[in-house]
Design an enzyme around this catalytic site. Structure first.
Site, PDB file in Angstrom:
ATOM      1  N   HIS A  55      -5.471 -16.934  21.085  1.00 50.67           N
ATOM      2  CA  HIS A  55      -5.954 -15.874  20.197  1.00 50.67           C
ATOM      3  C   HIS A  55      -4.896 -14.811  19.976  1.00 50.67           C
ATOM      4  O   HIS A  55      -4.727 -14.306  18.882  1.00 50.67           O
ATOM      5  CB  HIS A  55      -7.203 -15.224  20.773  1.00 50.67           C
ATOM      6  CG  HIS A  55      -8.378 -16.143  20.722  1.00 50.67           C
ATOM      7  ND1 HIS A  55      -9.327 -16.177  21.696  1.00 50.67           N
ATOM      8  CD2 HIS A  55      -8.728 -17.074  19.826  1.00 50.67           C
ATOM      9  CE1 HIS A  55     -10.217 -17.096  21.396  1.00 50.67           C
ATOM     10  NE2 HIS A  55      -9.878 -17.653  20.260  1.00 50.67           N
ATOM     11  N   CYS A  99       3.422   7.742  -9.802  1.00 52.91           N
ATOM     12  CA  CYS A  99       4.518   7.815  -8.837  1.00 52.91           C
ATOM     13  C   CYS A  99       4.068   8.353  -7.492  1.00 52.91           C
ATOM     14  O   CYS A  99       4.867   8.546  -6.591  1.00 52.91           O
ATOM     15  CB  CYS A  99       5.682   8.626  -9.386  1.00 52.91           C
ATOM     16  SG  CYS A  99       5.263  10.344  -9.688  1.00 52.91           S
TER      17      CYS A  99
HETATM   18  C1  PEP Z   1       2.597  13.424  -6.124  1.00 55.07           C
HETATM   19  O1  PEP Z   1       2.138  14.548  -5.965  1.00 55.07           O
HETATM   20  O2  PEP Z   1       1.895  12.416  -6.187  1.00 55.07           O
HETATM   21  C2  PEP Z   1       4.049  13.227  -6.233  1.00 55.07           C
HETATM   22  C3  PEP Z   1       4.537  12.028  -6.501  1.00 55.07           C
HETATM   23  O3  PEP Z   1       4.836  14.282  -5.943  1.00 55.07           O
HETATM   24  P1  PEP Z   1       5.157  14.790  -4.472  1.00 55.07           P
HETATM   25  O4  PEP Z   1       4.649  13.777  -3.515  1.00 55.07           O
HETATM   26  O5  PEP Z   1       6.627  14.939  -4.415  1.00 55.07           O
HETATM   27  O6  PEP Z   1       4.420  16.079  -4.426  1.00 55.07           O
END
Ligand code: PEP
Ligand code: MG
Length: 862
Positions: free
Chosen positions: A429, A813
């Site tokens: 396991h 992002c």
């Molecule tokens: C966010 O706020 O999602 C971003 C990408 O910017 P940071 O993480 O730099 O605030």
């Protein structure tokens, strides 16, 4: 063997009705038993021809070892005599009976196994015997008497149940109950398996692998689950029951001659010792793979030379093996490319990106075991799962060292960087679970000795013959690819990607609609990102470019200056550095889009703290330390994340953004001059933390002005896009207006989650775990997008943005850009790209392909 199954719906019924069963069940179970009886010619509870059954768990997703099973059920004082007579082996019959009492008492009555082990140990000591196999029928009968006394004692006088019907119903209930035992709950949480699925219970006629030397039991994988190689892979034990193999108590033998040689084993392989049965098993291997169109993990038993298949399920495998198997199945025509793409869990790709030992590095070998799960890891030795968790909680690396791991250790295995056991095989396991988790694991390192009480791991060095000892808390390194264990830290190398990986990624790229970019600031990160297939940079956080020694002083000088001239002087020092950074990024990205975000630091991240840091800034700026300290105090904010950051800085101190925009365009111009034949770079300039249309307009005017100035002075007509982060709820509400001037949106879902939920990004960790554990949140919203809340805001923004500017470019992002579920959500919003950290680019490429193929939650291989 014949049997019947109580389905998972019944498990839900059982929990919905206070651990009860529907009234129709009794007659159905009776009919099921009757069917087994007529196939086998045996009778449940009959003293002359006793039918024995196993009561097994089994869920929709395989959860190896997490739930319970009871074997040899139906034995009591009279049926055991029948079994003895039928088998002609009373030793075997009483051995089965004592196993049953122990297992049933543990699973159904909740009496810990160690009570029984202690009794057995006392008997063996008194008889001066070492191996269980040395005990005779009479010995076992004496053990059984003591076992029963122990049960009665632990149950306040209630005896061990001898009515097989009662045994059966209790066992069925106990197996349903094991769906909710803590290790099963942990396993489900780690593997995203919904609690409402429930387990099924299978009641199956027993067959015996422990009736003599023409009997055996084993486990096999139709392909190697560690490497994916197309070879038959497995282990067996002669004269044993299944639990002996998986529990890792005896060291199992190889199925094939080839793996016997590879494992340097001296014990005969099944291919040699039972050639006919081996031949049947080999034929079944092909039949099963063809039928299920996937690698199978098989349990089998040989009873008096006859092969029985006890169960088959899709085999757990390493990420590396999963890739190879999927790609080879496509080549063999078993599955399509699309199916191959659907089968791989994007998150598992991280495993194939694991580090391996630097072959040139010096090392001191302690010993070796089986290469159970790939990757190399170093860490401090801990001997318990709890210690592993404690160390991990302090941010330290732990290697969990156990004689054998049991499913109760799952939390520690998860917390540890790697796992080492001194007993057990590749299918124990421990090995299966480590592989599934992507933890490096060395299993069955028999030359190592663990002394729990002294906290010591020791071995006779294979190289010098000396005894080597490592204590709890000292560092070792394990290599899950070779099975070797080293004293101290051995440096590792980053992985190279296999051709299977490249093949699958190629298929993913053809299918997906979302583009994948990376969040990167440095030449190194950008290069890594490209190597993993990034199609541009979606977020360059310019403040990260100033953390370097040598730059931070000028950055502090700039922040602490209280006049525009002071700031300009510091900015003039930063400009050339910033320009060179952008040249590097544009070069690496060679024509791919690069989104550069202007400065967005919560200022406190840059303020000097120590006296020496303040002195350094004083020297550089010519401002007195006292004055700097006062300025630093004045800049202090209670809520820096909601404070003077993002475009608010650009509005207060336009010279900062002017410098950055100038550096971007000067980099473009410099490249245009040095590479006159290359296409002009078209940077995407991004304004952070915009909450209103007017903020964006002011920033856009600034960018346009600097661009116009530089176009005039350089004679090069600059082209660029100006867009904004969408990371505040207000920006989502006003997205249509913002899009009148913004050419692109990039969702900053880190801040958007923080501000939508009112959850601090930096502090919520202390209670989010409780929220998730109590089911208040389905998962950490900073990991996977909260689609109902944050997602609703995103949808609003996307719709608003497209209303004003139908061709507006949109991406994400925030950290969610590398999370498969969030990526599927972004695909549903019709975003153009996701951007994530370089190492997650392959995950995002595959997740984007799965989003395009609309892969359901269930379809993925688990
Ligand atoms: C966010 O706020 O999602 C971003 C990408 O910017 P940071 O993480 O730099 O605030
Ligand atoms: Mg942000």
């Amino acid at each position: 063997p014949p049997g019947f199954t109580l389905s998972t719906e019944l498990c839900r019924w059982y929990y919905d009705h206070d651990h009860g069963f529907p009234s129709s069940l009794e007659s159905e179970v009776t009919a099921g038993l009757a069917a087994i009886e007529s196939t086998t010619g045996m009778k449940f509870g009959d003293p002359t021809k006793p039918l024995l059954v196993s009561v097994r768990s089994g869920a929709r997703a395989s959860m190896p070892g997490m739930m319970d099973t009871v074997l040899n059920l139906g034995l009591n004082d009279s049926t055991v005599a029948g079994l003895a007579k039928l088998s002609g082996d009373s030793r075997f019959a009483f051995d089965s009976y004592r196993r049953f009492i122990q297992m049933y008492s543990n699973v159904v009555l909740g009496i810990a196994s160690h009570y029984f082990e202690e009794i057995l140990g006392r008997h063996k000591d008194a008889l001066d015997l070492v191996q269980d196999t040395e005990l005779t029928a009479d010995h076992w009968q004496a053990v059984i008497r003591d076992y029963k006394q122990e049960v009665a004692h632990r149950q306040n006088g209630l005896p061990f149940p001898d009515d097989p019907k009662e045994q059966l119903w209790q066992a069925i209930g106990a197996v349903f109950k094991s769906w909710m035992n803590p290790r099963a709950i942990t396993y489900r949480r780690l593997n995203d398996i919904p609690a409402e699925w429930g387990t099924a219970v299978t009641v199956q006629a027993m067959v015996f692998g422990n009736m003599g030397n023409d009997c055996a039991t084993g486990v096999a994988f139709t392909r190697n689950p560690s490497t994916g190689e197309n070879d038959f892979y497995g282990e067996y034990l002669v004269n044993a029951q299944g639990e002996d193999v998986v529990a890792g108590i005896r060291t199992p033998q190889s199925l094939t001659i080839a793996s016997k040689i590879a494992n340097h084993s001296t014990l005969p392989s099944m291919e040699e010792s039972m050639p006919q049965v081996y031949g049947e098993l080999l034929a079944l291997r092909t039949v099963l793979e063809k039928h299920f169109r996937d690698v199978q993990d098989i349990e089998f038993t040989v009873q008096k030379g006859k092969l029985y298949l006890l169960q088959t399920r899709n085999g757990k495998r390493t990420a590396q093996a999963a890739l190879r198997i999927a790609v080879e199945f496509v080549a063999e025509g078993v599955i399509t490319q699309e199916e191959a793409l659907k089968r791989i869990d994007p998150r598992s790709l991280e495993q194939s990106l694991h580090p391996r030992l630097d072959p040139k590095a010096a090392r001191l070998l302690l010993g070796s075991g089986l290469p159970a799960s790939p990757g190399a890891a170093s860490g401090k030795i801990v001997f318990t799962a709890d210690e592993a968790e404690t160390l991990a909680g302090r941010g330290e690396d732990a290697i969990l060292v156990r004689i054998e791991t049991s499913p109760e250790d799952i939390h520690g295995m998860h917390a540890a960087r790697g796992i080492l056991t001194t007993r057990g095989g590749m299918t124990s396991h421990a090995a299966v679970v480590a592989r599934g988790m992507g933890r490096p694991c060395v299993a069955g390192a028999g030359s190592l000795r663990v002394d729990y009480s002294k906290g010591i791991l020791s071995a006779v060095s294979p190289e010098t013959g000396q005894t080597l000892t490592v204590k709890s808390g000292e560092v070792i390194t394990i290599d899950g690819m070779s099975g070797q264990v080293f004293i101290g830290t051995v440096p590792t190398l980053q992985p190279e990607l296999s051709s299977d990986f490249a093949t699958l990624m190629g298929w993913a790229d053809r299918v997906r609609k979302l583009r994948v970019r990376a969040n990167a600031e440095t030449r190194l990160d950008a290069t890594t990102a490209r190597r993993f297939g990034a199609e541009g940079i979606g977020l360059c956080r310019t403040e990260h470019m100033f953390f370097d020694e040598g730059r931070i002083v000028s950055m502090r000088e700039m922040i602490l200056a209280d006049t525009t001239d002071g700031r300009r002087a510091a900015l003039a020092k930063l400009l050339p550095m910033q320009r060179d950074d952008f040249v590097a990024l544009f070069e690496v990205m060679a024509g791919l889009p690069v989104t550069i975000r202007l400065l967005d630091p919560p200022l406190h991240e840059f303020l000097p703290h120590s006296a020496s840091e303040i002195a350094e800034v004083a020297r550089a700026s010519g401002i007195s330390e006292a004055e700097l300290r006062a300025r630093s105090n004045a800049l202090h904010e209670s809520n820096p994340m909601l404070g003077h950051r993002g475009c608010r800085l650009g509005i207060s101190y336009p010279e900062i953004y002017e410098m950055q925009v100038r550096a971007i365009f000067e980099a473009v111009i410099s490249l245009a001059r040095s590479h006159p034949n290359a296409d002009l770079v078209i940077p995407e300039i991004m304004i952070p933390l915009v909450g209103s249309k007017r903020e964006f307009e002011i920033m856009r005017e600034l960018v346009d002005r600097v661009a116009a100035e530089l176009t005039t002075s350089s004679g090069i007509v600059l082209r660029y896009l100006v867009g904004t982060m969408i990371e505040l709820p207000r920006a989502c509400l006003e997205a249509d207006k913002i899009a009148e001037t913004a050419e692109f949106f990039s969702f900053g879902t880190n801040d958007l989650t923080q501000t939508c939920y009112g959850l601090s990004r930096d502090d919520a960790g202390s209670f989010l775990g409780t929220y998730v554990a109590r089911g208040i949140l389905p998962h950490d919203p900073f990991v996977s997008i909260d689609q109902d809340g944050v997602g609703a805001l995103m949808r609003l923004a996307a719709t608003g943005g497209r209303r004003s500017r139908p061709e507006i470019k949109m991406g994400i992002c925030g950290e969610h850009g590398g999370d498969p579920e969030s990526i599927a959500f972004c695909a549903s919003l019709g975003l153009d790209y996701v951007s994530c950290s370089p190492y997650r680019v392959p995950i995002a490429r595959l997740a984007a392909a799965q989003a395009a193929l609309a892969v359901g939650f269930d379809e993925r291989d688990r």
